[in-house]
Design an enzyme around this catalytic site. Structure first.
Site, short mmCIF file in Angstrom:
data_model
loop_
_atom_site.label_atom_id
_atom_site.label_comp_id
_atom_site.label_asym_id
_atom_site.label_seq_id
_atom_site.Cartn_x
_atom_site.Cartn_y
_atom_site.Cartn_z
N ASP A 129 0.83 -1.21 0.00
CA ASP A 129 0.00 0.00 0.00
C ASP A 129 0.86 1.26 0.00
OD1 ASP A 129 -2.43 1.37 0.18
OD2 ASP A 129 -3.18 0.09 1.80
N ASP A 145 -10.50 1.66 -3.69
CA ASP A 145 -11.06 1.29 -2.39
C ASP A 145 -12.58 1.20 -2.46
OD1 ASP A 145 -8.90 0.84 -0.86
OD2 ASP A 145 -8.89 2.78 0.16
#
Ligand code: DGJ
Length: 706
Positions: free
Chosen positions: A445, A509
């Site tokens: 990430d 997301d």
């Protein structure tokens, strides 16, 4: 080399024509493949401008570098200087080699004391890769302000399409006419970004998915970038892209070189789907392309199921249900390492936290592996929380300027990977975890933007980007079977630079199936579906609070590297049955979905999307008809299913493995249960979709009749 020479690179669908004349290298043409027969002189004469009033006495020949010294007055390729001198260059071609579809040119400017190597490589799939290396031959430093690669656009390119976005809303298209001046998209956040235009595309008017000419340029880079379309007052049009450099970011010492991040140029005369097909075939031809290694495993990520609330019993329960469904890979996301009970602490300390994993990860990895499921783990190695042992020991290991600490984002700072100690720390800790446990894949990430990102007083975004590329390459060298997913607050690092180091992208997301339609459509224009994580989210979406039928979420998620991001222990028995059937369907169809030609139909009703994947041999296809809003008329517009063999007969039916959609009708159209139609009928007459409630979808299977 004073003789005029024409050099042509050719692929099946496109060509680039260069001219060498009086030591100037120019691009005469980039577009549809064609045959040149006349002499180089005649070809050049056909392109030479008249001498206009109020202009230079000799028509300028700016060459690929578009230099002021050759009379060019638009945006140059190279901007830089040597302490205020050598600000204007005049490079001459000193040598070149042309073999097959590769042209490598050596240029130098003796006055500015610079040399430049330019490499143009046209692949069989029609992708042109351009790279440059600039070297300082002088005895004093040379500051590079910018290097932009430019390609010519013909007069008939009238519009430009690029992409914009924000968190959970990545890669939304914007299209407008090309106007005089520069149309510019910049990224200054140190990662490619949610707002990154993964390609900037010049188009002929009325160009759509199926038809029209498109000229696209993309950076092969994950740091700062700039994309331009330029139209000058004299009518010259070009498209350009380059790395965006902060002031003083690249200062070349004597003998030093700047390897300019490259660009990817792509041309299609078969609309946007033609471009897409070129990108996909080119990426799929790489030996390391994930589907050339193995089929893409059905994945379950526990993030939205547990967030930071890790405990082994819960993960075991989820694993049990995952195994029942047929999940092949599970990912433990965030929350597993030292002090990471929320997002205020822990980044930088990549050791298993005994508070939540008292036995380490061995027991859960074994439990998952024993069910026949692979194990994956989350990292965010470029970041550090001020509340971490790493920061307490090395507050100097952050990217920063002067003695300021940059503003926090998600309570974190950026670790300076250009600092050898920081780099070694991260590599060491990640490597130790990968060596200790049986880890098939990591999700990596990058949850903040780079602000004030300096190293010892100099902007460091370029070097930080190079460092993460080096780190990924080193991890893969040490762990040859390791797969990496590129994630950055969702899809903020999806680009054609990092694509060679990763195996999957976390597309967004946003797991809301409706929002995902647009995000996946446009991300998938460039990146093939097998590299895009597409998960079935929870019934009540966590990002948008919308409620969706499982069938809608299942149709959406099958068109990618499919997975689940939902606490499946909460699924009803009916939903579980659907998940099992859907998982089996994904496994049966992933060969097709991950190798076929992606088609987006130019559907006449903007309230629905119609898209699919057609096998390269046209033996089968899978389409989705997705009702976003209420259709315009009572009966939805016919769904045309193109791309199949016109003269072959196909069995067409709706697949019920994804569960039943909600419909607003008394009776289904009869074909849903199965009919046989020719490829020509499917492409030109189509099938009548059922009247679906908004935010519902059907999956249409097309298989050649035996
Ligand atoms: C942002 C990612 O995009 C999510 O999928 C998840 O991994 C979280 N970070 C974890 O903090």
């Amino acid at each position: 080399m004073s003789e005029r020479t024409v050099i042509q690179l050719r692929s099946d669908n496109s060509t680039v024509v260069f001219e060498v004349n009086d030591k100037v290298l120019s691009i005469l043409y980039w577009g549809r493949d064609l045959l040149l027969l006349g002499s180089a002189g005649d070809q050049s004469a056909a392109l030479t401008n008249s001498v206009a009033h109020s202009s230079l006495d000799i028509p300028p020949t700016p060459g690929v570098l578009r230099e002021y010294s050759r009379g060019f007055q638009g945006h140059p390729a190279l901007s830089g200087h040597r302490n205020g001198k050598a600000w204007s260059t005049q490079f001459s071609l000193v040598d070149y080699s042309h073999q097959g579809n590769v042209l490598i040119a050596q240029l130098s400017d003796d006055a500015a004391q610079l040399s430049l190597e330019l490499a143009y490589r046209l692949t069989a799939e029609g992708i042109l890769k351009v790279d440059a290396i600039l070297t300082n031959l002088g005895s004093a430093e040379y500051s590079v302000d910018q290097f932009v690669y430019w390609m010519p656009l013909p007069d008939r390119a009238k519009e430009v399409l690029d992409f914009t976005g924000r968190w959970s809303h990545e890669r939304h298209p914007q299209r407008h006419p090309i106007v005089a001046g520069l149309t510019t998209r910049e990224i200054r956040e140190g990662r490619s970004g949610h707002d990154y235009t993964i390609a900037q595309i010049a188009m002929t008017p009325n160009s759509n998915f199926a038809s029209g000419e498109n000229w696209a340029l993309s950076m092969a880079w994950s740091g700062n970038s700039v994309h331009h379309v330029e139209r000058l007052a004299d009518g010259v049009q070009s498209i350009g892209a380059g790395e965006l450099l902060m002031p003083g970011e690249i200062i070349l010492a004597p003998g030093e070189s700047y390897q300019v991040p490259g660009v990817i140029a792509n041309y299609s005369n078969h609309g946007l789907d033609g471009l897409s097909s070129n990108y996909h075939s080119w990426l799929r031809a790489r030996p390391s392309h994930p589907t050339n290694v193995r089929p893409r495993p059905l994945t379950l990520n526990v993030w939205e199921a547990v967030y930071f609330a890790h405990d082994e019993a819960t993960i075991r329960q989820i694993t049990d249900v995952a195994a029942e469904i047929g999940v092949e890979r599970m990912v433990l996301d965030d929350g597993w390492f030292h002090d990471r009970r929320n997002d205020f602490a822990g980044l930088g300390d990549w050791v298993v936290d005994p508070a939540v994993w008292p036995k380490g990860l061995s027991s859960i990895v074994k439990y998952i592996n024993d069910k026949g499921i692979e194990f994956g783990l989350w990292f965010e190695g470029e970041m550090v929380n001020p509340d971490s042992d790493l920061y307490r020991a090395h507050p100097e290991w952050i990217l920063h300027e002067a003695d300021r600490v940059p503003p926090l984002q998600r309570h974190q700072l950026v670790l300076d990977l250009t600092h050898e100690g920081a780099y070694d720390h991260i590599l060491g800790q990640v490597d130790a975890i990968l060596s200790e446990y049986n880890i098939a894949y990591i999700k990596w990430d990058h949850n903040r933007t780079l602000v004030d990102a300096g190293h010892l007083g100099q902007a460091a975004i370029h070097n930080q980007t190079a460092a993460i590329y080096r780190l990924f390459a080193e991890l893969k060298r040490r762990h040859p079977k390791l797969e990496i997913e590129s994630c950055a607050s969702g899809g903020a690092r999806v680009d054609l630079g990092i694509v060679d180091l990763v195996d999957r992208f976390w597309t967004s997301d946003n797991n809301d199936a409706l929002e995902r339609q647009t995000i996946q459509r446009w991300t998938g224009l460039v990146i093939p579906p097998e590299m895009l994580g597409t998960h079935i989210g929870p019934t009540h979406g966590h990002q948008t609070a919308r409620t969706h039928e499982i069938s809608f979420r299942a149709v959406n998620a099958i068109f990618g590297h499919a997975g689940i991001e939902w606490n499946v222990t909460e699924a009803s028995p009916e939903e579980l049955e659907i998940l099992k059937k859907w998982a089996a369907l994904y496994k049966a169809k992933r060969g097709l979905l991950h190798s076929g030609r992606s088609i987006r139909v130019d559907h006449p009703d903007s309230n629905a999307f119609l898209y699919g994947v057609v096998a390269q041999d046209k033996s089968e296809a899978l389409f989705a008809y997705v009702q976003h809003r209420m259709n315009e008329s009572t009966f939805p517009a016919m769904a045309l299913l193109p791309g199949l063999e016109p003269e072959s007969l196909y069995e067409v039916k709706v697949l019920n493995e994804v569960g039943k959609p909600r419909a607003l009708q008394i009776k289904n159209p009869p074909w849903l249960k199965g009919v046989k139609l020719s490829g020509a009928a499917l492409a030109n007459i189509g099938v009548r979709p059922p009247i679906l409630a908004p935010e519902n979808a059907i999956l249409i299977s097309v298989v050649k009749a035996s």
